[in-house]
Scaffold this active site. Structure first.
Site, short mmCIF file in Angstrom:
data_model
loop_
_atom_site.label_atom_id
_atom_site.label_comp_id
_atom_site.label_asym_id
_atom_site.label_seq_id
_atom_site.Cartn_x
_atom_site.Cartn_y
_atom_site.Cartn_z
N GLU A 1 3.50 -9.47 -5.96
CA GLU A 1 2.58 -9.62 -4.82
C GLU A 1 1.68 -8.40 -4.73
O GLU A 1 1.84 -7.42 -5.47
CB GLU A 1 3.38 -9.78 -3.52
N ASP B 1 1.15 -2.22 3.57
CA ASP B 1 0.20 -2.95 2.75
C ASP B 1 -1.22 -2.41 2.89
O ASP B 1 -2.15 -3.15 3.26
CB ASP B 1 0.21 -4.44 3.10
#
Length: 523
Positions: A208, A55
């Protein structure tokens, strides 16, 4: 445009960009023989940051690039990495010291002269926190709760009218106060993400990781869908754009921008992208992916080339990232990475190198470094309850070793640690050898080495061999239990973590560690 047509266009663009004398896809070696991405001939080979770097949250600040990653249960967490060319990266300092839960995908932003980190956590009550600093190296403020309990993956964005927002998972957003330290009003739904064909093998829809970029009069939103792990073909990057931060959002005509389409590719589950301009004005995407067949190493940080079409849409053209790509021009190349070996001659690099797994508030008090020795107070009964000290390794084959001395009543050793339920390794107390396998303590044969023993663990493409030495590493004896650890990963256990080398001390008293050595090995 069909998927086959898009693939052909990407391949043609990549061929045009490739250097005429491309180096073979093998990386040179850096600290501890770890692979480095910069091939030294104007090209680089992915990953740009190996090991568990999920991420990526990226910030361009003048000529500097800063990046951090989800740190989950590792503390100190959110180490900031620094680059000038997007390829060579150096760690700086951690930003988060207080254990507020398992840290998921964060947003790193600069607004005015202040830096912000928006931090989602999984805890007894999920939340999103914010910390801030006037310098990238801190000191960072104490975490402040934003009271957002139903969302993850925030992204800071500024509208055309100067308003500040957090875009969130699921196509939602919430307005921030002008100082960025609280929310104003309720969460609202503003975007319905593009959906892939239901014939594709994915983990789940899971929209997301939104990232907002303003470019050439458009707000571009890049979102991850398809799930983080699961099938190698699951994770992907989609895009949408709007003339206003308030929408409406239109889907990219060529969604998805990047996706692993076969398990024969070099990188699996690629997604969670940030688009950023390089030092020479070229454009790039930083996202994460799993090395094929190495779920254990976690999601690694990948750099993909981006081109802007005449239609104003971006497209990623790096292919499956198995071959060298031309580096961005300009920008000073920093020494890449860091040594994982440690002679304990200086204060322990907590956060930037070593991290505790799921520490208590006073965990750092367990550690003292003095005269080439790491003193670690014992905790718990085994690695599962002892908050081991861990490193992030990015090599497919490596070994690590250490000289260990224990108090009577202490147990200490070396581990390959996924989480408190899944780990492997070897430890010892004053009388017995303790085998760690499948996250449990198995064999306990007697030994004659007393309270000093040197241990070495070799992990060669998931095949684990352990050696012991009673004379400080002059001679080694192979321990009679081998292991295979290819299943020590998220798709078996969950948790989004990685298998990490480390050390632990349990029981009573303390353990003393000297001459910790890590070395990458040739496959």
């Amino acid at each position: 445009m069909t998927i086959d047509r898009r693939s052909a266009l990407k391949a043609a663009a990549l061929a045009a960009l490739a250097p005429k004398t491309a180096q073979a896809a093998s990386a040179p070696r850096g600290f501890d023989r770890q692979a480095v991405p910069d091939l030294g001939n104007g090209t680089f080979l992915n990953p740009v940051l190996s090991g568990d770097r999920p991420d990526p949250a990226v910030l361009k600040d003048g000529a500097d690039y800063y990046m951090t990653f989800s740190s989950f249960d590792a503390y100190p967490g959110l180490t900031i990495w620094h680059s000038r060319d997007l390829v060579n990266w150096q760690p700086r300092k951690p930003a988060l010291f207080k254990n507020i839960g398992s840290v998921w995908a964060v947003s790193l932003a600069k607004h005015g002269h202040r830096y912000f980190l928006y931090i989602p956590v999984k805890a007894a009550q999920n939340d999103i926190f914010v910390i801030h600093a006037d310098h990238i190296d801190g000191p960072w403020s104490e975490p402040v709760s934003l009271g957002l309990h139903a969302h993850i993956d925030p992204c800071h964005a500024v509208g055309e009218d100067g308003s500040r927002w957090l875009f969130l998972s699921g196509g939602d957003r919430v307005r921030l106060a002008d100082d960025g330290l609280s929310v104003v009003g309720a969460v609202e739904h503003v975007y319905d993400p593009w959906r892939y064909p239901d014939t594709w093998d994915v983990e789940g829809f899971s929209p997301e990781g939104p990232k907002i970029l303003f470019h050439d009069g458009w707000f571009h939103m890049f979102t991850a869908v398809g799930g983080t792990a699961g099938p190698p073909t699951g994770h992907m990057v989609i895009a949408a754009r709007s003339r206003s931060i308030h929408g409406p959002w239109q889907h990219h005509p060529d969604n998805p921008l990047v996706r692993t389409t076969s398990d024969s590719e070099a990188w699996w589950c690629r997604g969670h992208a940030t688009i950023i301009d390089g030092p020479d004005g070229s454009w790039w995407a930083l996202y994460h992916g799993y090395r094929a067949h190495f779920w254990t190493l976690g999601r690694q940080c990948l750099l993909d080339r981006v081109v802007w079409g005449k239609d104003g849409w971006p497209r990623m053209i790096g292919g499956d990232l198995s071959r060298p790509l031309p580096k961005p021009r300009g920008g000073m190349a920093l020494p890449h990475g860091m040594a994982l070996s440690d002679d304990f001659a200086s204060p322990l690099a907590l956060g930037s190198k070593w991290t505790f797994f799921r520490p208590a508030p006073d965990e750092e008090q367990r550690v003292r470094v003095e005269a080439g020795t790491l003193h670690l107070t014992a905790k718990g009964a085994a690695p599962s309850s002892g908050s081991p000290l861990l490193l992030t390794a990015g090599d497919t084959s490596y070994q690590f070793q250490c000289d260990i001395e224990i108090d009577a009543g202490a147990t200490a050793g070396l581990v390959l640690f996924y989480d408190d339920k899944l780990y492997a390794g070897l430890g010892f107390d004053a009388e017995r050898i303790v085998t760690h396998q499948y996250g449990i303590e198995r064999g306990r044969p007697a030994h004659a080495y007393g309270q000093r023993l040197s241990l070495r663990i070799t992990n060669r493409r998931h095949i684990v061999a352990i050696h012991i030495s009673g004379d400080g590493g002059q001679t080694w004896k192979r321990f009679d239990r081998g292991m295979e650890v290819s299943g020590y990963h998220h798709n078996v256990r969950g948790g989004f973590l990685a298998l990490k080398p480390g050390l632990y001390a349990a029981g009573q008293g303390e353990a003393r560690f000297r001459n910790f050595r890590y070395s990458a090995l040739d496959d």
